[in-house]
Design a protein around this motif. Structure first.
Motif, PDB file in Angstrom:
ATOM      1  N   ASP A 199      49.202  -8.081-107.113  1.00  0.00           N
ATOM      2  CA  ASP A 199      49.549  -6.915-107.916  1.00  0.00           C
ATOM      3  C   ASP A 199      48.583  -5.750-107.731  1.00  0.00           C
ATOM      4  N   GLY A 200      47.614  -5.936-106.844  1.00  0.00           N
ATOM      5  CA  GLY A 200      46.603  -4.893-106.694  1.00  0.00           C
ATOM      6  C   GLY A 200      46.429  -4.472-105.250  1.00  0.00           C
ATOM      7  N   ASN A 201      45.192  -4.221-104.864  1.00  0.00           N
ATOM      8  CA  ASN A 201      44.878  -3.736-103.525  1.00  0.00           C
ATOM      9  C   ASN A 201      44.708  -4.924-102.574  1.00  0.00           C
ATOM     10  N   ALA A 202      45.549  -4.974-101.545  1.00  0.00           N
ATOM     11  CA  ALA A 202      45.496  -6.087-100.597  1.00  0.00           C
ATOM     12  C   ALA A 202      44.685  -5.739 -99.348  1.00  0.00           C
ATOM     13  N   THR A 203      43.972  -4.612 -99.377  1.00  0.00           N
ATOM     14  CA  THR A 203      43.262  -4.145 -98.186  1.00  0.00           C
ATOM     15  C   THR A 203      42.234  -5.151 -97.698  1.00  0.00           C
ATOM     16  N   ALA A 204      41.471  -5.743 -98.609  1.00  0.00           N
ATOM     17  CA  ALA A 204      40.424  -6.690 -98.216  1.00  0.00           C
ATOM     18  C   ALA A 204      41.024  -7.907 -97.524  1.00  0.00           C
TER      19      ALA A 204
ATOM     20  N   LYS B 262      43.074  -9.672 -90.215  1.00  0.00           N
ATOM     21  CA  LYS B 262      42.983  -8.965 -88.935  1.00  0.00           C
ATOM     22  C   LYS B 262      41.834  -9.521 -88.098  1.00  0.00           C
ATOM     23  N   ASN B 263      40.696  -9.745 -88.750  1.00  0.00           N
ATOM     24  CA  ASN B 263      39.533 -10.307 -88.044  1.00  0.00           C
ATOM     25  C   ASN B 263      39.813 -11.720 -87.548  1.00  0.00           C
ATOM     26  N   LYS B 264      40.524 -12.514 -88.361  1.00  0.00           N
ATOM     27  CA  LYS B 264      40.848 -13.876 -87.954  1.00  0.00           C
ATOM     28  C   LYS B 264      41.725 -13.875 -86.707  1.00  0.00           C
ATOM     29  N   LEU B 265      42.681 -12.959 -86.668  1.00  0.00           N
ATOM     30  CA  LEU B 265      43.591 -12.882 -85.530  1.00  0.00           C
ATOM     31  C   LEU B 265      42.885 -12.421 -84.265  1.00  0.00           C
ATOM     32  N   ILE B 266      42.065 -11.383 -84.385  1.00  0.00           N
ATOM     33  CA  ILE B 266      41.451 -10.778 -83.203  1.00  0.00           C
ATOM     34  C   ILE B 266      40.205 -11.548 -82.749  1.00  0.00           C
TER      35      ILE B 266
ATOM     36  N   GLU C 281      39.030 -14.648 -83.834  1.00  0.00           N
ATOM     37  CA  GLU C 281      39.132 -16.097 -83.718  1.00  0.00           C
ATOM     38  C   GLU C 281      40.385 -16.543 -82.967  1.00  0.00           C
ATOM     39  N   SER C 282      41.259 -15.590 -82.635  1.00  0.00           N
ATOM     40  CA  SER C 282      42.541 -15.922 -81.996  1.00  0.00           C
ATOM     41  C   SER C 282      43.274 -16.995 -82.820  1.00  0.00           C
ATOM     42  N   ALA C 283      43.308 -16.778 -84.124  1.00  0.00           N
ATOM     43  CA  ALA C 283      43.838 -17.774 -85.060  1.00  0.00           C
ATOM     44  C   ALA C 283      45.321 -17.532 -85.332  1.00  0.00           C
ATOM     45  N   THR C 284      45.885 -18.450 -86.096  1.00  0.00           N
ATOM     46  CA  THR C 284      47.241 -18.284 -86.625  1.00  0.00           C
ATOM     47  C   THR C 284      47.144 -17.947 -88.100  1.00  0.00           C
ATOM     48  N   VAL C 285      47.896 -16.958 -88.521  1.00  0.00           N
ATOM     49  CA  VAL C 285      47.941 -16.551 -89.924  1.00  0.00           C
ATOM     50  C   VAL C 285      49.344 -16.798 -90.456  1.00  0.00           C
ATOM     51  N   VAL C 286      49.442 -17.456 -91.612  1.00  0.00           N
ATOM     52  CA  VAL C 286      50.731 -17.763 -92.225  1.00  0.00           C
ATOM     53  C   VAL C 286      50.908 -16.899 -93.471  1.00  0.00           C
ATOM     54  N   ILE C 287      52.022 -16.176 -93.522  1.00  0.00           N
ATOM     55  CA  ILE C 287      52.318 -15.297 -94.654  1.00  0.00           C
ATOM     56  C   ILE C 287      53.722 -15.609 -95.169  1.00  0.00           C
TER      57      ILE C 287
ATOM     58  N   GLU D 163      54.355  -7.424 -91.211  1.00  0.00           N
ATOM     59  CA  GLU D 163      54.727  -6.375 -90.274  1.00  0.00           C
ATOM     60  C   GLU D 163      53.577  -5.367 -90.079  1.00  0.00           C
ATOM     61  N   ILE D 164      52.912  -5.042 -91.175  1.00  0.00           N
ATOM     62  CA  ILE D 164      51.771  -4.121 -91.077  1.00  0.00           C
ATOM     63  C   ILE D 164      50.645  -4.753 -90.267  1.00  0.00           C
ATOM     64  N   LEU D 165      50.395  -6.033 -90.500  1.00  0.00           N
ATOM     65  CA  LEU D 165      49.355  -6.752 -89.757  1.00  0.00           C
ATOM     66  C   LEU D 165      49.709  -6.820 -88.268  1.00  0.00           C
ATOM     67  N   ALA D 166      50.976  -7.047 -87.966  1.00  0.00           N
ATOM     68  CA  ALA D 166      51.414  -7.088 -86.566  1.00  0.00           C
ATOM     69  C   ALA D 166      51.267  -5.713 -85.909  1.00  0.00           C
ATOM     70  N   LEU D 167      51.549  -4.670 -86.675  1.00  0.00           N
ATOM     71  CA  LEU D 167      51.407  -3.301 -86.159  1.00  0.00           C
ATOM     72  C   LEU D 167      49.942  -2.982 -85.876  1.00  0.00           C
ATOM     73  N   MET D 168      49.035  -3.475 -86.739  1.00  0.00           N
ATOM     74  CA  MET D 168      47.607  -3.221 -86.587  1.00  0.00           C
ATOM     75  C   MET D 168      47.002  -3.964 -85.402  1.00  0.00           C
ATOM     76  N   THR D 169      47.539  -5.147 -85.096  1.00  0.00           N
ATOM     77  CA  THR D 169      46.890  -6.039 -84.121  1.00  0.00           C
ATOM     78  C   THR D 169      47.661  -6.246 -82.828  1.00  0.00           C
ATOM     79  N   GLY D 170      48.963  -5.952 -82.837  1.00  0.00           N
ATOM     80  CA  GLY D 170      49.780  -6.254 -81.665  1.00  0.00           C
ATOM     81  C   GLY D 170      50.125  -7.721 -81.527  1.00  0.00           C
ATOM     82  N   VAL D 171      49.797  -8.521 -82.540  1.00  0.00           N
ATOM     83  CA  VAL D 171      50.064  -9.968 -82.525  1.00  0.00           C
ATOM     84  C   VAL D 171      51.528 -10.217 -82.871  1.00  0.00           C
ATOM     85  N   PRO D 172      52.195 -11.139 -82.169  1.00  0.00           N
ATOM     86  CA  PRO D 172      53.615 -11.398 -82.461  1.00  0.00           C
ATOM     87  C   PRO D 172      53.832 -12.131 -83.780  1.00  0.00           C
ATOM     88  N   ILE D 173      54.979 -11.857 -84.370  1.00  0.00           N
ATOM     89  CA  ILE D 173      55.430 -12.562 -85.572  1.00  0.00           C
ATOM     90  C   ILE D 173      56.399 -13.659 -85.151  1.00  0.00           C
ATOM     91  N   ILE D 174      56.216 -14.846 -85.711  1.00  0.00           N
ATOM     92  CA  ILE D 174      57.145 -15.950 -85.446  1.00  0.00           C
ATOM     93  C   ILE D 174      57.788 -16.349 -86.770  1.00  0.00           C
TER      94      ILE D 174
END
Length: 414
Positions: free
Chosen positions: A96-101, A107-111, A113-119, A139-150
């Motif tokens: 319900d608040g700021n999700a920026t953090a 984003k750091n985990k993806l770039i 650590e080359s990790a998988t993020v589940v949302i 979608e915003i995270l994918a736009l920021m990182t270029g990582v594909p969504i599955i």
């Protein structure tokens, strides 16, 4: 960090093995997970077991890749829950608040650590079994990182262990994994549309129904009350393309009804509605498994108990009388069947449904003249829905079997 890593490994190994042994059914599209590199997984969210089913799949095809789950902040409030989620690599987010953090962390985990993020785009587990429209974090995270969504669709977990239930049923979850989706720079102006499209993909993969609403945009209590009626109707009609069996829909009604009665402030009309729909569900399950079986008899006793509670609130409610009449029809107490339906029609004379049931009640006791008169009366009533129109046709068909000459005397149009 070593201790946390060891705990994570033990939790992951134990839970995924249990999923494999007891819950995992058919899996389609496994090849879509079999590539190295970071991934963003989006999925429907209907059970606490969702995490572990997805974790099992990811660890099967990429065992060394770290997996992080975006999780509501409230899950970290209590000590044990905090320990559990922390050791399963969950990242807290304030829904319900700021999700920026949280987004920066992912984003750091993806770039790095080359990790998988589940949302889970819906943001919370469904309380009705429906899939709701999601938020655009993935979608915003994918736009920021270029990582594909599955996209992943899971079918059946709501019926195994829905929200607030403690004991799972021994059914199987079927999973279908979609192809990779890339979000491009030109998509940034259409993120919401893109998110809705992705929810449609998830619903198709999950073989579940997609609502046109977002979580948080509707009254939760009213949504559940509406779904009680909707699911019972779906179960009764049992369409050829139905996504679930009639009993699954009826069991969803019983689950929602129990929680509405125990956890929600209801007025008398709402209580009656819940009790009646639960009685209807119990009765239909009993009929489907056999009224003379042990479990059929147990469920019919529950029908009687639920109707008794409803009548204590409002004994003259026509829907209570209608369901009670059909209860007596099931157990072949035909005079009570007639009595209840006569009262229901008295209180709601324009109901085609009640009159058609009354005609059938008259037939059970041999009152054919009364049955014919009621069927003729149905022809003069206005159909307020497509279902009512079908009931009028059914009434006409019964009349024609009695006397074909009656066809032209009755108006069976709308």
């Amino acid at each position: 960090m070593i201790k946390v890593s060891l705990t994570n490994k033990l939790l992951t190994t134990s839970t995924t093995h249990l999923i494999q042994w007891f819950l995992l059914g058919n899996i389609k599209g496994q090849d879509n997970l079999q590539f190295d590199g970071p991934k963003i997984i989006i999925s429907n969210h209907s059970s606490y077991l969702d995490h572990f089913v997805i974790l099992k799949l990811l660890k099967k095809y990429n065992p060394k890749q770290k997996v992080y789950f975006l999780t509501k902040q409230e899950a970290f409030d209590k000590p044990f829950s905090k320990w559990w989620h922390f050791n399963l690599n969950c990242v807290p987010v304030d829904r319900d608040g700021n999700a920026t953090a949280a987004m920066k962390t992912l984003k750091n985990k993806l770039i790095k650590e080359s990790a998988t993020v589940v949302i889970y785009p819906e943001g919370t587990r469904t309380t009705t079994g429906e899939i709701y429209l999601g938020k655009s974090g993935a979608e915003i995270l994918a736009l920021m990182t270029g990582v594909p969504i599955i996209p992943i669709g899971m079918h059946g977990l709501y019926d195994i262990l829905p929200k607030k239930e403690l004991r799972p049923t021994l059914n199987k979850v079927n999973v279908e994994i979609g192809k990779s989706i890339y979000v491009h720079k030109e998509d940034r102006h259409n993120i919401e549309t893109l998110t809705n499209n992705h929810m449609e993909i998830i619903a198709d993969l999950a073989h579940e129904r997609l609502s046109t609403k977002h979580v948080g945009e509707f009254d939760v209590k009213q949504e559940a009350l509406d779904m009680l009626i909707y699911l019972n109707s779906d179960a009764l009609r049992n369409y050829p393309n139905a996504l679930h069996s009639p009993n699954d829909y009826h069991k969803r009604v019983l689950y929602m009804g129990r929680h509405l009665l125990s956890e929600t402030t209801l007025n008398n009309d709402e209580k009656v509605l819940v009790l009646v729909e639960m009685a209807r569900a119990e009765g239909r399950i009993a009929a489907n498994i056999g009224l003379k079986t042990h479990f059929g008899k147990v469920r019919m006793k529950q029908v009687k108990n639920l109707l008794h509670q409803a009548k204590e609130i409002n004994a003259d409610n026509p829907e209570v009388l209608y369901v009670e009449g059909n209860f007596y029809n099931f157990i072949e107490e035909n005079q009570h069947f007639v009595s209840c339906l006569e009262k229901a029609v008295k209180y709601k004379p324009c109901s085609i449904r009640y009159r058609l049931s009354l005609a059938k009640a008259y037939k059970t006791v041999g009152r054919l003249e009364d049955m014919t008169e009621v069927l003729r009366q149905i022809g003069q009533l206005k159909a307020l829905s497509q279902v009512d129109s079908r009931r009028k046709v059914e009434a006409l068909a019964i009349l024609m079997r009695i006397d074909p000459s009656l066809e032209m005397e009755v108006n069976y149009g709308k």
